[in-house]
Motif scaffolding. Structure first.
Motif, mmCIF file in Angstrom:
data_model
loop_
_atom_site.group_PDB
_atom_site.id
_atom_site.type_symbol
_atom_site.label_atom_id
_atom_site.label_comp_id
_atom_site.label_asym_id
_atom_site.label_seq_id
_atom_site.Cartn_x
_atom_site.Cartn_y
_atom_site.Cartn_z
ATOM 1 N N ALA A 184 -71.739 74.375 58.176
ATOM 2 C CA ALA A 184 -72.323 73.388 57.270
ATOM 3 C C ALA A 184 -71.439 73.199 56.037
ATOM 4 C CB ALA A 184 -73.723 73.814 56.853
ATOM 5 N N LYS A 185 -71.399 71.966 55.540
ATOM 6 C CA LYS A 185 -70.609 71.640 54.354
ATOM 7 C C LYS A 185 -71.477 71.151 53.195
ATOM 8 C CE LYS A 185 -66.796 69.933 57.271
ATOM 9 N NZ LYS A 185 -65.992 68.720 57.599
ATOM 10 N N PHE A 186 -72.625 70.559 53.534
ATOM 11 C CA PHE A 186 -73.484 69.931 52.541
ATOM 12 C C PHE A 186 -74.931 70.338 52.787
ATOM 13 C CE2 PHE A 186 -69.961 67.098 53.625
ATOM 14 C CZ PHE A 186 -69.377 66.874 52.388
ATOM 15 N N LEU A 187 -75.744 70.213 51.742
ATOM 16 C CA LEU A 187 -77.183 70.428 51.856
ATOM 17 C C LEU A 187 -77.884 69.237 51.225
ATOM 18 C CD1 LEU A 187 -79.624 72.266 52.553
ATOM 19 C CD2 LEU A 187 -79.371 73.265 50.248
ATOM 20 N N LEU A 188 -78.722 68.563 52.018
ATOM 21 C CA LEU A 188 -79.494 67.442 51.521
ATOM 22 C C LEU A 188 -80.766 67.940 50.844
ATOM 23 C CD1 LEU A 188 -79.224 65.064 54.634
ATOM 24 C CD2 LEU A 188 -77.923 64.913 52.496
ATOM 25 N N PRO A 211 -83.491 75.158 41.523
ATOM 26 C CA PRO A 211 -82.692 76.394 41.640
ATOM 27 C C PRO A 211 -82.809 77.070 43.008
ATOM 28 C CG PRO A 211 -83.690 76.309 39.489
ATOM 29 C CD PRO A 211 -84.279 75.160 40.273
ATOM 30 N N THR A 212 -83.930 76.866 43.695
ATOM 31 C CA THR A 212 -84.055 77.421 45.041
ATOM 32 C C THR A 212 -83.033 76.792 45.973
ATOM 33 O OG1 THR A 212 -86.431 77.725 44.684
ATOM 34 C CG2 THR A 212 -85.656 77.812 46.952
ATOM 35 N N LEU A 213 -82.870 75.466 45.894
ATOM 36 C CA LEU A 213 -81.860 74.798 46.711
ATOM 37 C C LEU A 213 -80.462 75.208 46.285
ATOM 38 C CD1 LEU A 213 -84.488 72.962 47.045
ATOM 39 C CD2 LEU A 213 -82.888 71.136 47.612
ATOM 40 N N GLU A 214 -80.265 75.389 44.988
ATOM 41 C CA GLU A 214 -78.959 75.823 44.503
ATOM 42 C C GLU A 214 -78.598 77.195 45.067
ATOM 43 O OE1 GLU A 214 -78.267 73.959 40.134
ATOM 44 O OE2 GLU A 214 -79.892 75.422 40.263
ATOM 45 N N HIS A 220 -74.000 79.579 50.898
ATOM 46 C CA HIS A 220 -73.217 79.042 52.019
ATOM 47 C C HIS A 220 -72.068 78.154 51.549
ATOM 48 C CE1 HIS A 220 -76.166 80.466 55.005
ATOM 49 N NE2 HIS A 220 -77.057 80.207 54.069
ATOM 50 N N ASN A 221 -71.822 78.123 50.237
ATOM 51 C CA ASN A 221 -70.739 77.324 49.671
ATOM 52 C C ASN A 221 -70.885 75.847 50.053
ATOM 53 O OD1 ASN A 221 -68.405 76.963 48.122
ATOM 54 N ND2 ASN A 221 -67.069 77.184 49.909
ATOM 55 N N LEU A 222 -72.068 75.309 49.827
ATOM 56 C CA LEU A 222 -72.376 73.931 50.205
ATOM 57 C C LEU A 222 -72.404 73.018 48.988
ATOM 58 C CD1 LEU A 222 -75.408 74.619 52.594
ATOM 59 C CD2 LEU A 222 -72.974 74.485 53.200
ATOM 60 N N LYS A 223 -71.957 71.781 49.158
ATOM 61 C CA LYS A 223 -72.185 70.742 48.171
ATOM 62 C C LYS A 223 -73.647 70.311 48.290
ATOM 63 C CE LYS A 223 -67.931 70.227 46.581
ATOM 64 N NZ LYS A 223 -67.584 70.452 45.155
ATOM 65 N N LEU A 224 -74.248 69.947 47.161
ATOM 66 C CA LEU A 224 -75.680 69.693 47.123
ATOM 67 C C LEU A 224 -75.970 68.233 46.795
ATOM 68 C CD1 LEU A 224 -78.411 71.076 47.425
ATOM 69 C CD2 LEU A 224 -78.202 71.886 45.071
ATOM 70 N N VAL A 225 -76.846 67.624 47.606
ATOM 71 C CA VAL A 225 -77.190 66.211 47.470
ATOM 72 C C VAL A 225 -78.580 66.089 46.844
ATOM 73 C CG1 VAL A 225 -77.363 63.994 48.672
ATOM 74 C CG2 VAL A 225 -75.819 65.776 49.544
ATOM 75 N N SER A 226 -78.742 65.158 45.944
ATOM 76 C CA SER A 226 -79.977 64.999 45.180
ATOM 77 C C SER A 226 -81.181 64.695 46.074
ATOM 78 C CB SER A 226 -79.827 63.832 44.189
ATOM 79 O OG SER A 226 -80.025 62.580 44.840
ATOM 80 N N PRO A 227 -82.389 64.740 45.512
ATOM 81 C CA PRO A 227 -83.543 64.213 46.240
ATOM 82 C C PRO A 227 -83.268 62.771 46.675
ATOM 83 C CG PRO A 227 -84.260 65.354 44.260
ATOM 84 C CD PRO A 227 -82.766 65.272 44.191
ATOM 85 N N ALA A 228 -83.673 62.427 47.887
ATOM 86 C CA ALA A 228 -83.467 61.073 48.411
ATOM 87 C C ALA A 228 -84.649 60.200 48.013
ATOM 88 C CB ALA A 228 -83.328 61.111 49.928
ATOM 89 N N THR A 259 -80.805 69.445 33.543
ATOM 90 C CA THR A 259 -79.533 69.160 32.881
ATOM 91 C C THR A 259 -78.381 70.043 33.337
ATOM 92 O OG1 THR A 259 -80.247 70.595 31.065
ATOM 93 C CG2 THR A 259 -80.633 68.233 30.815
ATOM 94 N N ASN A 260 -78.665 71.262 33.746
ATOM 95 C CA ASN A 260 -77.596 72.166 34.168
ATOM 96 C C ASN A 260 -77.609 72.446 35.666
ATOM 97 O OD1 ASN A 260 -76.543 72.620 31.515
ATOM 98 N ND2 ASN A 260 -78.338 73.899 31.091
ATOM 99 N N CYS A 261 -78.255 71.573 36.409
ATOM 100 C CA CYS A 261 -78.393 71.783 37.851
ATOM 101 C C CYS A 261 -77.140 71.338 38.602
ATOM 102 C CB CYS A 261 -79.594 70.999 38.391
ATOM 103 S SG CYS A 261 -81.177 71.583 37.759
ATOM 104 N N GLN A 262 -76.915 71.960 39.742
ATOM 105 C CA GLN A 262 -75.862 71.502 40.643
ATOM 106 C C GLN A 262 -76.393 70.328 41.456
ATOM 107 O OE1 GLN A 262 -74.683 74.195 43.786
ATOM 108 N NE2 GLN A 262 -73.441 72.634 44.806
ATOM 109 N N VAL A 263 -75.845 69.167 41.223
ATOM 110 C CA VAL A 263 -76.145 67.980 42.024
ATOM 111 C C VAL A 263 -74.821 67.247 42.191
ATOM 112 C CG1 VAL A 263 -77.511 65.885 42.294
ATOM 113 C CG2 VAL A 263 -78.459 67.811 41.004
#
Length: 368
Positions: A184-188, A211-214, A220-228, A259-263
């Motif tokens: 996996a590379k990304f997490l939606l 933070p749970t998604l973070e 897993h070193n994934l890029k994180l995608v915002s809520p759709a 404000t400090n979230c990974q998105v």
């Protein structure tokens, strides 16, 4: 879920941005709540369960004519093809110079290396499909990625990327971490949390839970995608079974509380049937200064939903998405209850529309 369209599509008064008041629910599989009926797929094995109803929805743009989006200028003006820029080919010892800056949202070209100035990258095209296994030679060779509104599936074809999603709240870190594939590379993120019938999370709650998604993404070193997000209910009157009727306002509230979230990316849905409103809608999300994933789209509102109509819209929309440098990835919605929109049969083989989708031109510098 029944897969039926709720509300009266004909009862539109032409409200700006969101005419009418009907919405569509219960589309496709439901990674967070067991199975759904009306031709939808069973939840893929191994996915964790999350709170809220997340029925791989057809988003909330009510029917009743094309949406009149706020004027934001032409989406194509000043754009570069897929935002890429070719660097000047260099020698094997020096490398080339960087290319010129891309168009709207595009980045500068990468410098050449070893005599080649073009940077290989994945193609944008994917599919939103609630199947358990996708392994078809034609699909594997021409499609980059797919997702099923869940964390895991049973089988993924060679060369095809499966993108996991935590579709609702109540995430269990242990279960979620076990479900993520090693490649996996990304997490939606959450699926339409502004809908009561979907993830059902007010923006402040989604931010508090983020933070749970973070933690999953970090593990897993994934890029994180915002809520759709998508329009929900009637945006003119601000009414409907929604936490927020307006997708842009929902994300503004989310980011203000996070404000400090990974998105790393923003995810949106769109179900009108014309290129002009698609471009104007996407322009609205450029304010977040993040690449966009259009994770659900097809012709459902204010247009011809016949097989010919779906093909016509597809042929209009895909070049727009390929050309826009702010679009990182996109995936056509392949499921019920949108008429004639399926790209894949139950065994994962392409339908007639799916064959067209796979074969449409894409950025020549990318690799499916």
């Amino acid at each position: 879920m029944s897969g039926a369209i709720e509300g009266d599509p004909a009862a539109s008064d032409g409200a700006p941005n969101n005419p009418g008041g009907g919405q569509v629910t219960g589309v496709g599989g439901n990674p967070g709540a067991g199975t759904s009926s009306s031709g939808s797929a069973t939840v893929p094995a191994g996915g964790s369960s999350h709170g809220g109803s997340s029925a791989s929805p057809l988003g909330g743009m009510p029917a009743g004519g094309s949406v009149s989006m706020p004027s934001a200028g032409s989406a194509s003006a000043g754009t570069s093809s897929a935002g890429t820029s070719t660097g000047v080919a260099g020698t094997s010892s020096t490398g080339g110079s960087g290319g010129s800056a891309g168009g709207k949202g595009g980045s500068g070209g990468s410098g050449g290396s070893g005599g080649s100035g073009t940077v290989a990258h994945d193609c944008k095209r994917g599919v939103a499909w609630a199947g358990k296994t996708l392994d078809n030679a034609a699909v594997n060779s021409q499609l980059t990625w797919w997702y099923s509104w869940g964390l895991s599936v049973q089988g993924v074809g060679a060369g095809l990327e499966f993108v996991p999603m935590i579709s609702g709240g109540g995430s269990n870190l242990t279960n979620d971490n076990k479900a993520i594939r090693a490649d996996a590379k990304f997490l939606l993120g959450y699926n339409e949390p502004n809908f009561n019938a979907q993830a059902n999370l007010p923006a402040a709650q989604a931010a508090a839970d983020w933070p749970t998604l973070e933690a999953v993404a970090k593990a897993h070193n994934l890029k994180l995608v915002s809520p759709a997000v998508n329009y929900c209910g009637d945006d003119k009157t601000k009414t409907g079974p929604c936490n927020d009727t307006n997708p842009v306002h929902y994300l503004q509230t989310f980011f203000a509380a996070c404000t400090n979230c990974q998105v790393d990316y923003v995810a949106v849905h769109w179900y009108n049937c014309d290129g002009a409103s698609l471009k104007s809608y996407l322009d609205m999300f450029d304010q977040f200064n993040k690449p966009i994933w259009l994770t659900e789209f097809a012709c459902a509102y204010g247009g011809d939903t016949s097989a010919a109509g779906q093909e016509k819209y597809m042929r209009e929309a895909i070049p727009i998405l390929e050309a826009r440098s702010d679009i990182f990835r996109y995936s056509w919605f392949s499921g019920d209850p949108i008429p004639n929109a399926r790209l894949l049969n139950t065994d994962g083989s392409p339908t007639a529309l799916g064959t067209i989708y796979l074969g449409l031109p894409h950025d020549p510098t990318c690799t499916p």
